[in-house]
Scaffold this active site. Sequence first.
Site, PDB file in Angstrom:
ATOM      1  N   HIS A   1      -4.538   1.483 -24.523  1.00  0.00           N
ATOM      2  CA  HIS A   1      -3.204   2.037 -24.285  1.00  0.00           C
ATOM      3  C   HIS A   1      -3.353   2.887 -23.023  1.00  0.00           C
ATOM      4  O   HIS A   1      -3.816   4.036 -23.090  1.00  0.00           O
ATOM      5  CB  HIS A   1      -2.737   2.913 -25.448  1.00  0.00           C
ATOM      6  CG  HIS A   1      -2.680   2.227 -26.779  1.00  0.00           C
ATOM      7  ND1 HIS A   1      -1.754   1.254 -27.067  1.00  0.00           N
ATOM      8  CD2 HIS A   1      -3.429   2.364 -27.893  1.00  0.00           C
ATOM      9  CE1 HIS A   1      -1.928   0.830 -28.316  1.00  0.00           C
ATOM     10  NE2 HIS A   1      -2.944   1.491 -28.833  1.00  0.00           N
TER      11      HIS A   1
ATOM     12  N   ASP B   1      -9.293   2.018 -26.593  1.00  0.00           N
ATOM     13  CA  ASP B   1      -8.093   2.469 -27.292  1.00  0.00           C
ATOM     14  C   ASP B   1      -7.422   3.649 -26.595  1.00  0.00           C
ATOM     15  O   ASP B   1      -6.745   3.478 -25.590  1.00  0.00           O
ATOM     16  CB  ASP B   1      -8.458   2.797 -28.741  1.00  0.00           C
ATOM     17  CG  ASP B   1      -7.245   2.990 -29.640  1.00  0.00           C
ATOM     18  OD1 ASP B   1      -6.114   2.886 -29.151  1.00  0.00           O
ATOM     19  OD2 ASP B   1      -7.425   3.245 -30.840  1.00  0.00           O
TER      20      ASP B   1
ATOM     21  N   HIS C   1      -9.029  -2.069 -35.462  1.00  0.00           N
ATOM     22  CA  HIS C   1      -9.556  -1.029 -36.353  1.00  0.00           C
ATOM     23  C   HIS C   1     -10.046  -1.620 -37.677  1.00  0.00           C
ATOM     24  O   HIS C   1     -11.225  -1.511 -37.990  1.00  0.00           O
ATOM     25  CB  HIS C   1      -8.565   0.113 -36.604  1.00  0.00           C
ATOM     26  CG  HIS C   1      -8.063   0.762 -35.370  1.00  0.00           C
ATOM     27  ND1 HIS C   1      -8.897   1.390 -34.460  1.00  0.00           N
ATOM     28  CD2 HIS C   1      -6.807   0.886 -34.860  1.00  0.00           C
ATOM     29  CE1 HIS C   1      -8.196   1.865 -33.461  1.00  0.00           C
ATOM     30  NE2 HIS C   1      -6.911   1.570 -33.665  1.00  0.00           N
TER      31      HIS C   1
ATOM     32  N   HIS D   1       2.781  -4.114 -33.592  1.00  0.00           N
ATOM     33  CA  HIS D   1       2.218  -2.767 -33.541  1.00  0.00           C
ATOM     34  C   HIS D   1       1.490  -2.438 -34.833  1.00  0.00           C
ATOM     35  O   HIS D   1       0.340  -1.966 -34.812  1.00  0.00           O
ATOM     36  CB  HIS D   1       3.291  -1.716 -33.265  1.00  0.00           C
ATOM     37  CG  HIS D   1       2.719  -0.328 -33.222  1.00  0.00           C
ATOM     38  ND1 HIS D   1       2.561   0.440 -34.354  1.00  0.00           N
ATOM     39  CD2 HIS D   1       2.220   0.408 -32.192  1.00  0.00           C
ATOM     40  CE1 HIS D   1       1.984   1.584 -34.024  1.00  0.00           C
ATOM     41  NE2 HIS D   1       1.780   1.588 -32.713  1.00  0.00           N
TER      42      HIS D   1
ATOM     43  N   ARG E   1      -0.313  12.054 -32.732  1.00  0.00           N
ATOM     44  CA  ARG E   1       0.753  11.141 -32.332  1.00  0.00           C
ATOM     45  C   ARG E   1       1.934  11.878 -31.709  1.00  0.00           C
ATOM     46  O   ARG E   1       2.582  11.357 -30.785  1.00  0.00           O
ATOM     47  CB  ARG E   1       1.212  10.321 -33.551  1.00  0.00           C
ATOM     48  CG  ARG E   1       2.081   9.142 -33.200  1.00  0.00           C
ATOM     49  CD  ARG E   1       2.401   8.294 -34.407  1.00  0.00           C
ATOM     50  NE  ARG E   1       3.271   8.970 -35.346  1.00  0.00           N
ATOM     51  CZ  ARG E   1       4.067   8.351 -36.216  1.00  0.00           C
ATOM     52  NH1 ARG E   1       4.089   7.029 -36.262  1.00  0.00           N
ATOM     53  NH2 ARG E   1       4.821   9.028 -37.042  1.00  0.00           N
TER      54      ARG E   1
ATOM     55  N   GLU F   1      -5.492   1.202 -40.100  1.00  0.00           N
ATOM     56  CA  GLU F   1      -6.123   2.301 -39.368  1.00  0.00           C
ATOM     57  C   GLU F   1      -6.095   3.576 -40.197  1.00  0.00           C
ATOM     58  O   GLU F   1      -7.004   4.407 -40.106  1.00  0.00           O
ATOM     59  CB  GLU F   1      -5.390   2.512 -38.039  1.00  0.00           C
ATOM     60  CG  GLU F   1      -5.973   3.589 -37.157  1.00  0.00           C
ATOM     61  CD  GLU F   1      -5.238   3.727 -35.827  1.00  0.00           C
ATOM     62  OE1 GLU F   1      -5.688   4.527 -35.000  1.00  0.00           O
ATOM     63  OE2 GLU F   1      -4.211   3.041 -35.630  1.00  0.00           O
TER      64      GLU F   1
END
Length: 446
Positions: A62, A319, A268, A204, A83, A234
Amino acid sequence: MPLTTYWLEHAWLDTNVEPGVALDVDSDGRIAAVRTGVDTPPPGAVTLRGLTVPGLANAHSHAFHRALRGTVQVGSGTFWTWRETMYGVAQRLTPDSYFALARAVYAEMALAGITAVGEFHYLHHAPGGTPYADPNAMGEALIAAAGEAGIRITLLDTAYLSAGFGAAPEHHQLRFTDGTADRWAERVSALKERDGVRLGAAIHSVRAVPADQLSTVARWAQDREAPLHVHLSEQTAENDACLAAHGRTPTRLLADHGVLGARTTGVHNTHMTDADIALIGSTSTGTCMCPTTERDLADGIGPAVALQRAGSPLSLGSDSHAVIDLLEEARAMELNERLRTRTRGHWTAAALLRAATADGHAALGWTDAGTLEAGALADFTTIALDSVRTAGPVPRLAAETAVFAASAADVRHTVVGGRHVVRDGIHRSVPDVGQALADSIAALRG
């Protein structure tokens, strides 16, 4: 046909380290011949001293998360608090600022020996969710950034439609969503492959794509024989929510909607039941481990050994870019397993290098890369064997030295398509990568 010859002081040829290897590269950027037993550089050859391995494949990226490095290491919290910080950065990006950031991030990858990246791309629209005049402006910015940084990209355009099981997107997720999987497919179908670029799809997560729309994304990828990636198990909270909503694990839900298969990679695969592992393996679904992010976010240690034994090919990704170092990802996978089991030697250095090279490229649809053999793309990287980290071991142990001692800082050369992208530790088109990173990240500070 004109050839460029690279003379490799030492080369990893899948199972062993060979001294004195000459690689002939044709004008199409492919390896024309591999000649062993070449004790001295042939006249006119480009000399690469150290250990040359196939280019590394970063199977899960990302790019915009690179702006979080350092910031999210302050204080405590969980994936879910991390997040919220990530959403703040996402809100400030434009196509131009994303290009500048991604160009610098991909240049950092090239400095680390990465020749191909799988960009798990879900930042599609303007703040509030309004499409840009070009609905794929953000994806095109990533493609252009990879091109300028000199690495290959598989754009894994990501369907992200909901905030959770049955929940509409929250305001900071409106940039991510196309509304429905059909509209996602319509938008992404306008993207085109080109030199150095392959297109794939991503779900996603099972929380972000409603179950009745999973098959739409899977069919899009199947029809094009394209890679399909998905964040999978995950977090235990996601598993629990999926069980509550659907009475089955995320892996079982994906299987029931035709998502699993040999071109699919679960990213993951951390919190899996024995039945999940058997499903992943029996369908030849891949597993992309991202150990530096998984430990940074306190996600847990996934069952990589069991997954591989069940039939799941392993790849590696950086990641969130807590660090960009595929050698560290490779060794972390082994060292994490040592900590978990209190035994050593779950993978050989050769097996870990294959995860970082050939198997990573395959997960991204570059089945013609990741090996040093005739016909393959001439993508390779050279790791110094005389740094303070790598000096000392005999050359026949160079693979072990690279995996268990070297770091991205030991990469001396990166060649993509037969062309030097990084030479003597300097990126040839982004000379000051550190400044490019600093400037592009500073521009995003609120």
